[in-house]
Design an enzyme around this catalytic site. Sequence first.
Site, mmCIF file in Angstrom:
data_model
loop_
_atom_site.group_PDB
_atom_site.id
_atom_site.type_symbol
_atom_site.label_atom_id
_atom_site.label_comp_id
_atom_site.label_asym_id
_atom_site.label_seq_id
_atom_site.Cartn_x
_atom_site.Cartn_y
_atom_site.Cartn_z
ATOM 1 N N GLY A 27 32.975 -1.965 28.508
ATOM 2 C CA GLY A 27 34.397 -1.678 28.694
ATOM 3 C C GLY A 27 35.196 -2.968 28.684
ATOM 4 O O GLY A 27 34.679 -4.022 29.067
ATOM 5 N N GLN A 77 42.467 -8.159 30.446
ATOM 6 C CA GLN A 77 41.373 -9.127 30.268
ATOM 7 C C GLN A 77 41.504 -9.934 28.979
ATOM 8 O O GLN A 77 40.773 -10.908 28.790
ATOM 9 C CB GLN A 77 40.014 -8.406 30.261
ATOM 10 N N CYS A 131 31.395 -7.583 35.158
ATOM 11 C CA CYS A 131 32.726 -7.573 34.564
ATOM 12 C C CYS A 131 32.817 -8.774 33.629
ATOM 13 O O CYS A 131 32.402 -9.877 34.011
ATOM 14 C CB CYS A 131 33.786 -7.678 35.662
ATOM 15 N N LEU A 132 33.323 -8.571 32.413
ATOM 16 C CA LEU A 132 33.383 -9.678 31.446
ATOM 17 C C LEU A 132 34.280 -10.812 31.932
ATOM 18 O O LEU A 132 34.166 -11.936 31.443
ATOM 19 C CB LEU A 132 33.861 -9.168 30.085
ATOM 20 N N GLU A 140 37.644 0.237 34.585
ATOM 21 C CA GLU A 140 38.657 -0.186 33.604
ATOM 22 C C GLU A 140 40.056 0.306 33.971
ATOM 23 O O GLU A 140 41.033 -0.393 33.734
ATOM 24 C CB GLU A 140 38.272 0.292 32.189
ATOM 25 N N HIS A 175 41.385 -2.122 36.269
ATOM 26 C CA HIS A 175 41.913 -3.311 35.565
ATOM 27 C C HIS A 175 43.352 -3.076 35.118
ATOM 28 O O HIS A 175 44.191 -3.970 35.204
ATOM 29 C CB HIS A 175 41.089 -3.610 34.307
HETATM 30 NI NI NI Z 1 35.905 -5.664 34.356
#
Ligand code: NI
Length: 171
Positions: A46, A51, A93-94, A136, A139
């Site tokens: 995701g 981001q 989380c990226l 997400e 986010h």
């Molecule tokens: Ni994340």
Amino acid sequence: MALLEIIKYPDDVLETPGEPVTEFDERLKKLIADMFETMSEARGVGLAAPQVNVSQRLFVMDCSGGSDPSRRVALINPVILSVEGEQTGDEGCLSFPGVFFAVTRSLRAVVQAQDTNGEMFEIDGMDLTARCMLHETDHCDGILFINHTTRLKREMVKRKMRKLARAGKWL
Ligand code: NI
């Protein structure tokens, strides 16, 4: 398509609620195509617009991890309609490279969103799909997964991230 820079914590854009998407135009379609490319390259399931430094309420998801193109979906202006049950499992989380910890979330989530043409649809997801949609959608609202753990753990992660940022060390 182009790879976008994934913003790492700490950065204000990650903790700022996104603006609703109102223009369903070519720019939006290009952003989504680039987000899919960026998520796939980073091996994520995701990726939300904040981001990639776009403060808007949308995210892309592929819970097959790239093995099933039919599971690639973009959710624009997501709204959680209902949740049920509970699951606890490691989450990453990226925007937090190398950070994984147990997060308890709902086992099932029904999320309503718009597609790239502005048409409404719903996804009724279990397990990883529910976890991903909830992470997400958070986010999109400027909420991070560190907000779903204990204060002690949160402070540990924040220290680690600041240290990595100072050293310029990202995976
Ligand atoms: Ni994340």
